[in-house]
Design an enzyme around this catalytic site. Structure first.
Site, PDB file in Angstrom:
ATOM      1  N   SER A 194       0.940  -1.112   0.019  1.00  0.00           N
ATOM      2  CA  SER A 194       0.051   0.068   0.153  1.00  0.00           C
ATOM      3  C   SER A 194       0.841   1.339  -0.087  1.00  0.00           C
ATOM      4  O   SER A 194       2.204   1.288   0.500  1.00  0.00           O
ATOM      5  CB  SER A 194      -0.782   0.112   1.256  1.00  0.00           C
ATOM      6  OG  SER A 194      -1.617   1.316   1.384  1.00  0.00           O
ATOM      7  N   TYR A 247      -2.518  -1.385  10.048  1.00  0.00           N
ATOM      8  CA  TYR A 247      -2.607  -1.801   8.794  1.00  0.00           C
ATOM      9  C   TYR A 247      -1.427  -1.433   8.045  1.00  0.00           C
ATOM     10  O   TYR A 247      -0.755  -2.100   7.424  1.00  0.00           O
ATOM     11  CB  TYR A 247      -3.872  -1.150   8.145  1.00  0.00           C
ATOM     12  CG  TYR A 247      -3.893  -1.161   6.693  1.00  0.00           C
ATOM     13  CD1 TYR A 247      -4.222  -2.294   6.132  1.00  0.00           C
ATOM     14  CD2 TYR A 247      -3.673  -0.148   5.673  1.00  0.00           C
ATOM     15  CE1 TYR A 247      -4.428  -2.719   4.876  1.00  0.00           C
ATOM     16  CE2 TYR A 247      -3.604  -0.366   4.368  1.00  0.00           C
ATOM     17  CZ  TYR A 247      -4.303  -1.574   3.905  1.00  0.00           C
ATOM     18  OH  TYR A 247      -4.121  -1.810   2.624  1.00  0.00           O
TER      19      TYR A 247
HETATM   20  P1  NAP Z   1     -11.523  -5.951  -0.952  1.00  0.00           P
HETATM   21  O1  NAP Z   1     -12.411  -5.216  -1.986  1.00  0.00           O
HETATM   22  O2  NAP Z   1     -12.121  -5.800   0.675  1.00  0.00           O
HETATM   23  O3  NAP Z   1     -11.356  -7.561  -1.368  1.00  0.00           O
HETATM   24  C1  NAP Z   1     -10.876  -8.570  -0.315  1.00  0.00           C
HETATM   25  C2  NAP Z   1     -10.604  -9.582  -1.160  1.00  0.00           C
HETATM   26  O4  NAP Z   1      -9.739 -10.364  -0.272  1.00  0.00           O
HETATM   27  C3  NAP Z   1     -11.955 -10.561  -1.175  1.00  0.00           C
HETATM   28  O5  NAP Z   1     -11.915 -11.278  -2.404  1.00  0.00           O
HETATM   29  C4  NAP Z   1     -11.948 -11.318  -0.023  1.00  0.00           C
HETATM   30  O6  NAP Z   1     -12.657 -12.328  -0.086  1.00  0.00           O
HETATM   31  C5  NAP Z   1     -10.485 -11.593   0.333  1.00  0.00           C
HETATM   32  N1  NAP Z   1     -10.143 -11.755   1.586  1.00  0.00           N
HETATM   33  C6  NAP Z   1     -10.429 -10.971   2.623  1.00  0.00           C
HETATM   34  N2  NAP Z   1     -10.042 -11.480   3.806  1.00  0.00           N
HETATM   35  C7  NAP Z   1      -9.671 -12.590   3.557  1.00  0.00           C
HETATM   36  C8  NAP Z   1      -9.054 -14.017   4.081  1.00  0.00           C
HETATM   37  N3  NAP Z   1      -8.840 -13.864   5.496  1.00  0.00           N
HETATM   38  N4  NAP Z   1      -8.493 -14.797   3.468  1.00  0.00           N
HETATM   39  C9  NAP Z   1      -8.709 -14.882   2.189  1.00  0.00           C
HETATM   40  N5  NAP Z   1      -9.235 -14.129   1.574  1.00  0.00           N
HETATM   41  C10 NAP Z   1      -9.668 -12.840   2.165  1.00  0.00           C
HETATM   42  O7  NAP Z   1     -10.166  -5.286  -0.990  1.00  0.00           O
HETATM   43  P2  NAP Z   1      -9.302  -4.611  -1.998  1.00  0.00           P
HETATM   44  O8  NAP Z   1      -9.438  -3.446  -1.931  1.00  0.00           O
HETATM   45  O9  NAP Z   1      -9.484  -5.215  -3.433  1.00  0.00           O
HETATM   46  O10 NAP Z   1      -7.707  -4.681  -1.596  1.00  0.00           O
HETATM   47  C11 NAP Z   1      -6.924  -6.014  -2.117  1.00  0.00           C
HETATM   48  C12 NAP Z   1      -5.374  -5.749  -1.429  1.00  0.00           C
HETATM   49  O11 NAP Z   1      -4.938  -4.375  -1.998  1.00  0.00           O
HETATM   50  C13 NAP Z   1      -5.497  -5.912   0.060  1.00  0.00           C
HETATM   51  O12 NAP Z   1      -4.432  -6.388   0.323  1.00  0.00           O
HETATM   52  C14 NAP Z   1      -5.400  -4.363   0.407  1.00  0.00           C
HETATM   53  O13 NAP Z   1      -5.002  -4.150   1.505  1.00  0.00           O
HETATM   54  C15 NAP Z   1      -4.681  -3.862  -0.869  1.00  0.00           C
HETATM   55  N6  NAP Z   1      -4.747  -2.389  -1.176  1.00  0.00           N
HETATM   56  C16 NAP Z   1      -6.309  -1.808  -1.301  1.00  0.00           C
HETATM   57  C17 NAP Z   1      -6.248  -0.462  -1.374  1.00  0.00           C
HETATM   58  C18 NAP Z   1      -7.437  -0.033  -1.840  1.00  0.00           C
HETATM   59  O14 NAP Z   1      -7.611   1.245  -1.686  1.00  0.00           O
HETATM   60  N7  NAP Z   1      -8.517  -0.772  -2.152  1.00  0.00           N
HETATM   61  C19 NAP Z   1      -5.166   0.297  -1.314  1.00  0.00           C
HETATM   62  C20 NAP Z   1      -3.932   0.004  -0.893  1.00  0.00           C
HETATM   63  C21 NAP Z   1      -3.678  -1.731  -0.802  1.00  0.00           C
HETATM   64  P3  NAP Z   1     -14.378 -12.538   0.239  1.00  0.00           P
HETATM   65  O15 NAP Z   1     -14.936 -12.021  -0.945  1.00  0.00           O
HETATM   66  O16 NAP Z   1     -14.436 -14.058   0.371  1.00  0.00           O
HETATM   67  O17 NAP Z   1     -14.635 -11.815   1.412  1.00  0.00           O
END
Ligand code: NAP
Length: 241
Positions: A133, A146
């Site tokens: 991130s 986080y």
């Molecule tokens: P998201 O929309 O909340 O989706 C999360 C995904 O991870 C879903 O497919 C969920 O599965 C899965 N997941 C959650 N907890 C899990 C667990 N304990 N074991 C296995 N799978 C799990 O998140 P996102 O925004 O796409 O983020 C993806 C990655 O990018 C993360 O590492 C996040 O920290 C990073 N990131 C995101 C942002 C942002 O702004 N969105 C910014 C920086 C970094 P289910 O559908 O089954 O719940």
């Protein structure tokens, strides 16, 4: 056909990565934790060359079961994308030990031990891409634990890249800025003021899209990225420049 595992691929950035890697010719193993319907939708979209596997990365036995299932599906794992992660939008004063333990279990222990258990399947020239991130670079006390968890992953990447480099296996981080996914839906979607504030943190003055992060991951996973390792590809749209 090359095979990729994308953790947390049912929704958000992971879903976009799975779809993009499938388009690039990979067979994709789509991991998810809870939303089986969303994972099935991703698999259906990809077609024959995808399979969904449920495993909560915060539960050690489920991490092991996922690694075993991957080994049953393929002898060779060309690309591992450690994408699954959870947030914790709380300042230091409000973080409980239980929150902290769960956060580090999912965001740090999960990818660490999953990678450890999958290493025997990763061939020379393989690719590991970890989602970190922008908050590893930009101070963000609003989600301090986080940010720390992503800092741990960043350091993991650095050390592992050195160990695996002689085999041509690259290990890199992709660090997104604020992306429009379910993770941010609560405070971002449908609130023009919040969107403007979020956009203002990025030089490009907009929030990012999951497919834009998938494009960067696809590059890190490609043969063209063979001379890029141990580093963080900043995909924050110029966050806090
Ligand atoms: P998201 O929309 O909340 O989706 C999360 C995904 O991870 C879903 O497919 C969920 O599965 C899965 N997941 C959650 N907890 C899990 C667990 N304990 N074991 C296995 N799978 C799990 O998140 P996102 O925004 O796409 O983020 C993806 C990655 O990018 C993360 O590492 C996040 O920290 C990073 N990131 C995101 C942002 C942002 O702004 N969105 C910014 C920086 C970094 P289910 O559908 O089954 O719940």
């Amino acid at each position: 056909m090359r095979t990729a595992l994308v953790t947390g691929a049912s929704r958000g950035i992971g879903r976009a990565i799975a779809l993009r890697l499938a388009k690039d010719g990979f067979r994709v193993i789509v991991n998810y934790a809870r939303d089986g319907a969303a994972a099935r939708e991703v698999v259906d979209r990809i077609g024959a060359n995808a399979v969904a596997v449920r495993a909560d990365l915060g539960v050690p036995e489920e991490v092991t079961a996922l690694a075993q299932r991957v080994a049953a599906e393929t002898d060779v794992l060309d690309v591992l994308v450690n994408n699954a992660g959870i947030g914790l939008p709380r300042p230091i004063g409000e973080v409980t030990r239980a929150d902290y333990a769960r956060l580090f279990a999912v965001n740090v222990e999960g990818p660490f031990f999953l990678t450890q258990q999958l290493l025997p399947l990763i061939p020379d020239g393989g690719r590991i891409v970890n989602l970190t991130s922008g908050v590893t670079r930009i101070a963000f006390p609003e989600a301090i634990a986080y940010a720390m968890s992503k800092g741990a992953v960043q350091t993991f990447t650095l050390a592992l890249a050195k160990e695996l480099g002689p085999r041509g296996i690259t290990v890199n981080n992709v660090a997104p800025g604020i992306i429009d996914t379910d993770a941010n839906a609560g405070w971002l979607r449908g609130d023009p003021e919040a969107q403007a504030r979020a956009a203002g943190r990025h030089a490009v003055n907009r929030v990012g899209r999951a497919d834009e992060i998938a494009d960067v991951v696809a590059f890190a996973a490609s043969p063209q990225a063979g001379f890029v390792t141990g580093t963080t590809i900043d995909a924050t749209g110029g966050g806090n420049l």
